[in-house]
Design a protein around this motif. Structure first.
Motif, PDB file in Angstrom:
ATOM      1  N   PHE A 199       0.835  -1.214   0.000  1.00  0.00           N
ATOM      2  CA  PHE A 199       0.000   0.000   0.000  1.00  0.00           C
ATOM      3  C   PHE A 199       0.866   1.261   0.000  1.00  0.00           C
ATOM      4  N   ASP A 200       1.960   1.224   0.761  1.00  0.00           N
ATOM      5  CA  ASP A 200       2.855   2.389   0.768  1.00  0.00           C
ATOM      6  C   ASP A 200       3.492   2.605  -0.597  1.00  0.00           C
ATOM      7  N   LEU A 201       4.001   1.508  -1.164  1.00  0.00           N
ATOM      8  CA  LEU A 201       4.653   1.621  -2.482  1.00  0.00           C
ATOM      9  C   LEU A 201       3.671   2.177  -3.515  1.00  0.00           C
ATOM     10  N   ALA A 202       2.430   1.679  -3.468  1.00  0.00           N
ATOM     11  CA  ALA A 202       1.416   2.130  -4.428  1.00  0.00           C
ATOM     12  C   ALA A 202       1.186   3.632  -4.292  1.00  0.00           C
ATOM     13  N   ASP A 203       1.101   4.107  -3.056  1.00  0.00           N
ATOM     14  CA  ASP A 203       0.859   5.537  -2.827  1.00  0.00           C
ATOM     15  C   ASP A 203       2.077   6.385  -3.195  1.00  0.00           C
ATOM     16  N   ILE A 204       3.268   5.891  -2.853  1.00  0.00           N
ATOM     17  CA  ILE A 204       4.475   6.670  -3.112  1.00  0.00           C
ATOM     18  C   ILE A 204       4.719   6.810  -4.616  1.00  0.00           C
ATOM     19  N   TYR A 205       4.579   5.697  -5.336  1.00  0.00           N
ATOM     20  CA  TYR A 205       4.912   5.722  -6.773  1.00  0.00           C
ATOM     21  C   TYR A 205       3.681   5.854  -7.667  1.00  0.00           C
ATOM     22  N   ARG A 206       2.513   5.952  -7.047  1.00  0.00           N
ATOM     23  CA  ARG A 206       1.253   6.084  -7.793  1.00  0.00           C
ATOM     24  C   ARG A 206       1.151   5.035  -8.905  1.00  0.00           C
ATOM     25  N   CYS A 207       1.201   3.770  -8.480  1.00  0.00           N
ATOM     26  CA  CYS A 207       1.067   2.693  -9.462  1.00  0.00           C
ATOM     27  C   CYS A 207       0.429   1.483  -8.788  1.00  0.00           C
ATOM     28  N   PRO A 208      -0.188   0.603  -9.589  1.00  0.00           N
ATOM     29  CA  PRO A 208      -0.699  -0.634  -9.009  1.00  0.00           C
ATOM     30  C   PRO A 208       0.459  -1.503  -8.493  1.00  0.00           C
ATOM     31  N   VAL A 209       0.245  -2.153  -7.376  1.00  0.00           N
ATOM     32  CA  VAL A 209       1.232  -3.093  -6.826  1.00  0.00           C
ATOM     33  C   VAL A 209       0.576  -4.452  -6.735  1.00  0.00           C
ATOM     34  N   MET A 210       1.271  -5.454  -7.225  1.00  0.00           N
ATOM     35  CA  MET A 210       0.714  -6.803  -7.196  1.00  0.00           C
ATOM     36  C   MET A 210       1.427  -7.654  -6.162  1.00  0.00           C
ATOM     37  N   ILE A 211       0.639  -8.415  -5.395  1.00  0.00           N
ATOM     38  CA  ILE A 211       1.226  -9.425  -4.510  1.00  0.00           C
ATOM     39  C   ILE A 211       1.063 -10.745  -5.233  1.00  0.00           C
ATOM     40  N   LEU A 212       2.188 -11.356  -5.558  1.00  0.00           N
ATOM     41  CA  LEU A 212       2.138 -12.602  -6.309  1.00  0.00           C
ATOM     42  C   LEU A 212       2.356 -13.755  -5.336  1.00  0.00           C
ATOM     43  N   GLY A 213       1.264 -14.419  -4.998  1.00  0.00           N
ATOM     44  CA  GLY A 213       1.359 -15.593  -4.128  1.00  0.00           C
ATOM     45  C   GLY A 213       1.020 -16.827  -4.925  1.00  0.00           C
ATOM     46  N   SER A 221      15.771   1.727  -5.962  1.00  0.00           N
ATOM     47  CA  SER A 221      15.643   1.792  -4.502  1.00  0.00           C
ATOM     48  C   SER A 221      14.713   0.768  -3.861  1.00  0.00           C
ATOM     49  N   GLU A 222      13.956   0.014  -4.630  1.00  0.00           N
ATOM     50  CA  GLU A 222      12.972  -0.850  -3.988  1.00  0.00           C
ATOM     51  C   GLU A 222      13.200  -2.352  -4.180  1.00  0.00           C
ATOM     52  N   ALA A 223      14.236  -2.738  -4.919  1.00  0.00           N
ATOM     53  CA  ALA A 223      14.464  -4.174  -5.132  1.00  0.00           C
ATOM     54  C   ALA A 223      14.853  -4.847  -3.818  1.00  0.00           C
ATOM     55  N   LEU A 224      14.273  -6.007  -3.573  1.00  0.00           N
ATOM     56  CA  LEU A 224      14.535  -6.734  -2.328  1.00  0.00           C
ATOM     57  C   LEU A 224      14.887  -8.179  -2.642  1.00  0.00           C
ATOM     58  N   CYS A 225      15.890  -8.703  -1.946  1.00  0.00           N
ATOM     59  CA  CYS A 225      16.301 -10.085  -2.183  1.00  0.00           C
ATOM     60  C   CYS A 225      16.852 -10.681  -0.905  1.00  0.00           C
ATOM     61  N   GLU A 226      16.461 -11.895  -0.597  1.00  0.00           N
ATOM     62  CA  GLU A 226      17.071 -12.604   0.527  1.00  0.00           C
ATOM     63  C   GLU A 226      18.256 -13.411   0.006  1.00  0.00           C
ATOM     64  N   GLU A 227      19.390 -13.302   0.704  1.00  0.00           N
ATOM     65  CA  GLU A 227      20.566 -14.102   0.344  1.00  0.00           C
ATOM     66  C   GLU A 227      20.664 -15.212   1.369  1.00  0.00           C
ATOM     67  N   TYR A 228      20.599 -16.440   0.931  1.00  0.00           N
ATOM     68  CA  TYR A 228      20.631 -17.580   1.841  1.00  0.00           C
ATOM     69  C   TYR A 228      21.843 -18.451   1.499  1.00  0.00           C
ATOM     70  N   MET A 229      22.832 -18.434   2.380  1.00  0.00           N
ATOM     71  CA  MET A 229      24.051 -19.238   2.219  1.00  0.00           C
ATOM     72  C   MET A 229      24.745 -18.994   0.881  1.00  0.00           C
ATOM     73  N   THR A 230      24.728 -17.747   0.453  1.00  0.00           N
ATOM     74  CA  THR A 230      25.343 -17.455  -0.846  1.00  0.00           C
ATOM     75  C   THR A 230      26.819 -17.079  -0.727  1.00  0.00           C
ATOM     76  N   ASP A 231      27.261 -16.731   0.528  1.00  0.00           N
ATOM     77  CA  ASP A 231      28.619 -16.203   0.712  1.00  0.00           C
ATOM     78  C   ASP A 231      29.690 -16.981  -0.043  1.00  0.00           C
ATOM     79  N   ASP A 232      29.656 -18.282   0.132  1.00  0.00           N
ATOM     80  CA  ASP A 232      30.715 -19.115  -0.460  1.00  0.00           C
ATOM     81  C   ASP A 232      30.134 -20.054  -1.510  1.00  0.00           C
ATOM     82  N   ALA A 233      28.943 -19.707  -2.054  1.00  0.00           N
ATOM     83  CA  ALA A 233      28.226 -20.688  -2.877  1.00  0.00           C
ATOM     84  C   ALA A 233      28.830 -20.854  -4.265  1.00  0.00           C
TER      85      ALA A 233
END
Ligand SMILES: Cc1ncc(C[n+]2csc(CCOP(=O)(O)OP(=O)(O)O)c2C)c(N)n1
Ligand code: SF4
Lengths: 354, 246
Positions: free
Chosen positions: A154-168, A235-247
């Protein structure tokens, strides 16, 4: 804070309410039903509006109207319903209107099935409708994130004035997990001085519109929108890094597939193969930087998807094809077992990228 | 002394409508009603896809441009978000009775507290004169070059009759703007529709039998004659539902 046991779909609904959404418009479809059911129970008690529309075509246009009137509005559906919404989503993008759209994906194409799937990745990240535009696509992988990311949406939609989709997907929507119903701190939001809620005789009229007949002007409006998209990508890309340090072998997976992939990473490590996982939480913008960095140290990538090779294109683009990218795909409502992902890791580790 | 001036709710701009087209009269009637009921500051209008697509530039109230046929759904969203608003849609026959038939029927079924101004000119004006859901049997258009054949193209839809069967429809009246007398009656109907909405009643629709001189291939005067001779017999004027008077 207290944790409660909740289905993913219900967590999305409660999170939307926490984020101040009081207007929900939808049309029934499996496997998102719980979102609508929850909203129909809660919203009237809060002085809000739950309205069952005659179709997804109508529900997305009701969202458009409510959003134009200035309120936080939302709809949820599953794959075939999102196809029907594509016209309305394109109009909302063209009108620069915020809204949150939930897609609890099921297998396709066509009527497909009702089992979980990730086959709408292209639709969400390439084009949910006609014209030059993007929606922000968020991908939770647990009930907690379904709550947290819905609020961010909801925040992203208001800040950037665009539809935001939750892909589940059907798994995330239906599964029960303990969740802390915490309010994510609201971001600083711009004033909505563009809304059509009546002039009250105090200002000139506002117009919400996507028709621009002069090509120079339409081009300019697309340029302006893409400037905003650039900002989002930065500024909005998000990624979880899981055991990637030495992968050596880096898996790419989101949503339900990422949960199974984590088990496979652990199983591979138990066998001495250095595997890791990059899990995008934003599918658009795709977390390119994480993948570009991984291309420097990893030997190979595996895109683990419940679709026939859709996200793999983004992995190849983000890594500039510097390393081989293999595909581990299930589709049509079928879900990977950790063992088959492990077998793929072993095979890729042995130099077989097919 | 000024005896005739522009209604305040009508923007001081030139419209793009063809000479002799009745869209202009209908715009004026809406603006007069908004002025007289003092509603402009609370009103949100929804423009369709059709010749009136740019109606957002012609009214002083807030305006939204909707996708083809979706105006009643957009209006629903606005009205449900801010029930104090007065919300109207302005739609052609293709917009309302073909691509937007579902949105129209269900807005009526729900008794959505909105006003629909329905401009029935029996043709798709904006796209250059194709057959509409309200084109008359035998009517020649670009896509019914041998005349509308009801065997293959089906029958024209009588919108007021249809919506009058629905309990959510509070008020449905068919009017025309082809004579001074009819314009006056149309004005009363438009005003009544807005008035009902202002009183919180259900859906109100005013169907306005109109002309399209350009695509009918007739002069403005001959269009008015054609309307009187052909359209009004098929689409009788009158009140089809008025729950305020029942
Ligand atoms: C989805 C979609 N289909 C088709 C069109 C093309 N189109 C534009 S206006 C129109 C017909 C409008 O006719 P009507 O509603 O009768 O209004 P009029 O132009 O006669 O006032 C059509 C088919 C469109 N814009 N969008
Ligand atoms: S095409 Fe027909 S309906 Fe459209 S503005 Fe011209 S005369 Fe009017």
């Amino acid at each position: 804070m207290e944790r409660v046991l909740m289905k993913g779909n219900e967590a999305i609904a409660e999170a939307a309410i926490m984020a101040g959404c009081r207007h929900f418009f939808g049309y029934p479809i499996t496997p998102q039903t719980e979102v609508a059911a929850y909203m129909s129970k809660r919203l009237p008690k809060l002085g809000g509006v739950y309205l069952q529309a005659e179709s997804e075509v109508a529900s997305i246009n009701m969202v458009l109207g409510a959003s134009a009137a200035g309120v936080r509005a939302m709809t949820s559906s599953s794959s075939p319903g999102i196809s029907l919404m594509s016209e309305g989503i394109s109009y909302m993008a063209g009108c620069d209107l915020p809204a949150v759209i939930v897609n609890i994906q099921r297998g396709g194409p066509g009527l497909g099935g009702i089992q979980p799937s990730q086959a709408d990745y292209f639709q969400a990240t390439r084009s949910v409708g006609h014209g030059d535009f993007h929606v922000i696509a968020l991908s939770p992988n647990c009930v907690q994130e379904m709550s947290d990311l819905t609020q961010s949406a909801f925040d992203l939609a208001d800040i950037y004035r665009c539809p935001v989709m939750i892909l589940g997907d059907g798994i995330l929507g239906q599964m029960m997990e303990p969740v802390e119903l915490r309010r994510i701190p609201e971001r600083e939001l711009p004033a909505k001085d563009w809304i059509t809620s009546g002039t009250a005789g105090k200002r000139g009229h506002n117009i919400v519109n996507s028709l621009i007949l002069k090509p120079e002007a339409l081009e300019q409006s697309n340029f302006d929108r893409f400037d905003r998209y650039k900002l989002i990508e930065e500024s909005e890309a998000l990624c979880e890094e899981y055991m990637t340090d030495d992968a050596d072998i880096v898996l790419a997976a989101y949503g339900a597939a990422s949960r199974i992939s984590k088990n496979a990473v652990l199983a591979a490590r138990a066998r001495g193969i250095k595997a890791g996982l990059l899990r995008p939480l934003t599918l658009w913008p795709f977390p390119k930087k994480n993948f570009a960095a991984a291309a420097a140290y990893a030997q190979a990538f595996i895109s683990v998807e419940m679709s026939m090779g859709q996200m793999i294109e983004d992995v190849k683009l983000a890594t500039e094809c510097k390393k081989p990218v293999a595909l581990c795909a299930r589709t049509g409502g079928m879900v990977h077992s950790p063992d088959e992902i492990l077998a793929k890791i072993i095979s890729v580790n042995g130099g077989n990228y097919n | 002394m000024t005896v005739f001036e522009r209604p305040k709710a009508l923007s001081d701009v030139a419209t793009h409508y063809c000479p002799g087209c009745t869209h202009g009269i209908i715009h004026r009637l809406i603006a007069e009603a908004l002025d007289e009921l003092d509603l402009t500051g609370r009103t949100v209008g929804i423009a369709p896809v059709g010749c009136a697509v740019m109606a957002y530039d012609y009214f002083e109230c807030d305006m939204i441009q909707a996708a083809h046929g979706r105006a009643p759904a957009v209006a629903t969203g606005v009205k449900r978000a801010i029930p104090e608003n007065i919300v109207f849609t302005y739609q052609g026959d293709g917009d309302l009775a073909a691509i937007g038939a579902a949105e129209t029927l269900h807005a009526a079924a729900r008794g959505e507290k909105i006003t629909i101004i329905f401009v029935n000119n029996a043709i798709y004006g904006m796209t250059g004169g194709q057959m509409a859901p309200t084109s008359l049997p035998g009517q020649i258009t670009q896509t019914s070059p041998y005349g509308r054949d009801v065997e293959s193209a089906g029958y024209p839809i009588k919108v007021c009759e249809l919506l009058a069967t629905m309990n959510g429809t509070f008020y449905a009246e068919r009017v025309s703007v082809n004579t001074v007398k009819n314009v006056r009656a149309a004005k009363n109907a438009v005003k009544k529709a807005f008035d009902y909405q202002n009183q919180g009643k259900g859906l109100s629709i005013v169907e306005i039998i109109s002309t399209c001189p350009t695509n009918w291939g007739l002069s403005p005067q001959k269009s008015l004659d054609w309307l009187a001779q052909n359209m009004i017999p098929y689409y009788p004027l009158g009140v089809y539902r008025d729950r305020g008077a029942e």
